[in-house]
Design an enzyme around this catalytic site. Sequence first.
Site, PDB file in Angstrom:
ATOM      1  N   LYS A  15       7.057  -1.568   9.869  1.00 44.24           N
ATOM      2  CA  LYS A  15       6.796  -1.818  11.293  1.00 44.24           C
ATOM      3  C   LYS A  15       5.542  -2.669  11.468  1.00 44.24           C
ATOM      4  CE  LYS A  15       6.226   2.571  12.422  1.00 44.24           C
ATOM      5  NZ  LYS A  15       6.417   3.239  11.127  1.00 44.24           N
ATOM      6  N   ARG A  90       6.319   8.608  19.168  1.00 32.77           N
ATOM      7  CA  ARG A  90       6.727   9.329  17.964  1.00 32.77           C
ATOM      8  C   ARG A  90       7.246  10.733  18.267  1.00 32.77           C
ATOM      9  NH1 ARG A  90       2.851   6.219  14.262  1.00 32.77           N
ATOM     10  NH2 ARG A  90       3.267   6.983  12.186  1.00 32.77           N
ATOM     11  N   ARG A 128       1.237   0.554  -1.254  1.00 32.91           N
ATOM     12  CA  ARG A 128       0.637  -0.156  -0.119  1.00 32.91           C
ATOM     13  C   ARG A 128      -0.880  -0.279  -0.263  1.00 32.91           C
ATOM     14  NH1 ARG A 128       2.367   1.386   5.850  1.00 32.91           N
ATOM     15  NH2 ARG A 128       1.487   3.437   5.446  1.00 32.91           N
ATOM     16  N   ARG A 162      -4.700   3.483   1.825  1.00 33.32           N
ATOM     17  CA  ARG A 162      -4.917   4.401   2.948  1.00 33.32           C
ATOM     18  C   ARG A 162      -5.050   5.845   2.494  1.00 33.32           C
ATOM     19  NH1 ARG A 162      -0.759   3.042   7.759  1.00 33.32           N
ATOM     20  NH2 ARG A 162      -0.818   5.307   7.836  1.00 33.32           N
ATOM     21  N   ARG A 173       4.135  13.349   6.549  1.00 30.03           N
ATOM     22  CA  ARG A 173       4.452  12.280   7.505  1.00 30.03           C
ATOM     23  C   ARG A 173       5.958  12.036   7.583  1.00 30.03           C
ATOM     24  NH1 ARG A 173       1.062   7.988   4.878  1.00 30.03           N
ATOM     25  NH2 ARG A 173       1.765   6.539   6.461  1.00 30.03           N
TER      26      ARG A 173
HETATM   27  P1  AMP Z   1       0.602   4.720  11.216  1.00 28.04           P
HETATM   28  O1  AMP Z   1      -0.400   3.690  10.852  1.00 28.04           O
HETATM   29  O2  AMP Z   1       1.516   4.291  12.333  1.00 28.04           O
HETATM   30  O3  AMP Z   1       1.374   5.244  10.035  1.00 28.04           O
HETATM   31  O4  AMP Z   1      -0.213   5.974  11.805  1.00 28.04           O
HETATM   32  C1  AMP Z   1      -1.169   6.642  11.026  1.00 28.04           C
HETATM   33  C2  AMP Z   1      -1.496   7.993  11.606  1.00 28.04           C
HETATM   34  O5  AMP Z   1      -2.048   7.854  12.931  1.00 28.04           O
HETATM   35  C3  AMP Z   1      -0.319   8.943  11.790  1.00 28.04           C
HETATM   36  O6  AMP Z   1       0.036   9.626  10.606  1.00 28.04           O
HETATM   37  C4  AMP Z   1      -0.874   9.887  12.872  1.00 28.04           C
HETATM   38  O7  AMP Z   1      -1.827  10.778  12.327  1.00 28.04           O
HETATM   39  C5  AMP Z   1      -1.618   8.912  13.779  1.00 28.04           C
HETATM   40  N1  AMP Z   1      -0.704   8.347  14.803  1.00 28.04           N
HETATM   41  C6  AMP Z   1      -0.280   7.060  14.903  1.00 28.04           C
HETATM   42  N2  AMP Z   1       0.543   6.892  15.932  1.00 28.04           N
HETATM   43  C7  AMP Z   1       0.694   8.109  16.501  1.00 28.04           C
HETATM   44  C8  AMP Z   1       1.448   8.609  17.597  1.00 28.04           C
HETATM   45  N3  AMP Z   1       2.254   7.818  18.326  1.00 28.04           N
HETATM   46  N4  AMP Z   1       1.340   9.936  17.886  1.00 28.04           N
HETATM   47  C9  AMP Z   1       0.553  10.747  17.191  1.00 28.04           C
HETATM   48  N5  AMP Z   1      -0.181  10.349  16.122  1.00 28.04           N
HETATM   49  C10 AMP Z   1      -0.123   9.038  15.773  1.00 28.04           C
END
Ligand code: AMP
Length: 214
Positions: A15, A90, A128, A162, A173
């Site tokens: 994404k 989400r 990654r 990360r 996740r």
């Molecule tokens: P990502 O970079 O999209 O994988 O997001 C990394 C982390 O940020 C996730 O594992 C959550 O802890 C938090 N996060 C990102 N987007 C959301 C969301 N829409 N709702 C809740 N937590 C989020």
Amino acid sequence: MSKIIVLIGAPGAGKGTQARLLEEKRGIPQISTGDMFREMKKADTPLAREVQETMAAGNLISDDLTYKIVKERTARADCQNDYILDGYPRTAVQAAQLEDLASEQNKTIQAIEIDVPRAELLKRLTGRRSCSVCGEIYNIYSKPPKQDNVCDFHPETTLTHRADDNEESVGTRLANYDEQTKPLLEYYEKSGRLEKIDGTRELQQIYADLDKLI
Ligand code: AMP
């Protein structure tokens, strides 16, 4: 009427990479809640520490805090027309909150799923790496930097892995994705707003599909 493009896919589906390409090539702003939370956790406040702990464990931040940052960010001038949500919504609550936001902003919602099988996701997440300066995303298997472990655009910067891309957090996740986010696919499908892309192909092929859909 302008639209909100919602990219849905499991962690590691691509994404972020695709949203960044769309921003670069089409000028559509990429709003990544994950990036905003990663920025936020750098501060030294109780809230920042809470965000950091939640993220490191692979759990989701509360719906209300997430909505607040999305609402604030998308109120800025660059989101007056189309924008891309990368990693939002989400949960079912977030999807409902986004309906309110879309009607306040007088925009439609177009959801696009980037579909990648589980085994491939695990490989991508462990491989990654990203640049802490510009956010460019690499993968040691499929998209390596020109020079080992440094950013192509910031050769002085060592790439980072990360904190939540470790095996345990990845498991959490993916489970959260299955339980909370996957049902949103049906939600958008039922209202005729979902399109699906095969995310296992070359980056540029995936982009070409996305470009056509948007
Ligand atoms: P990502 O970079 O999209 O994988 O997001 C990394 C982390 O940020 C996730 O594992 C959550 O802890 C938090 N996060 C990102 N987007 C959301 C969301 N829409 N709702 C809740 N937590 C989020």
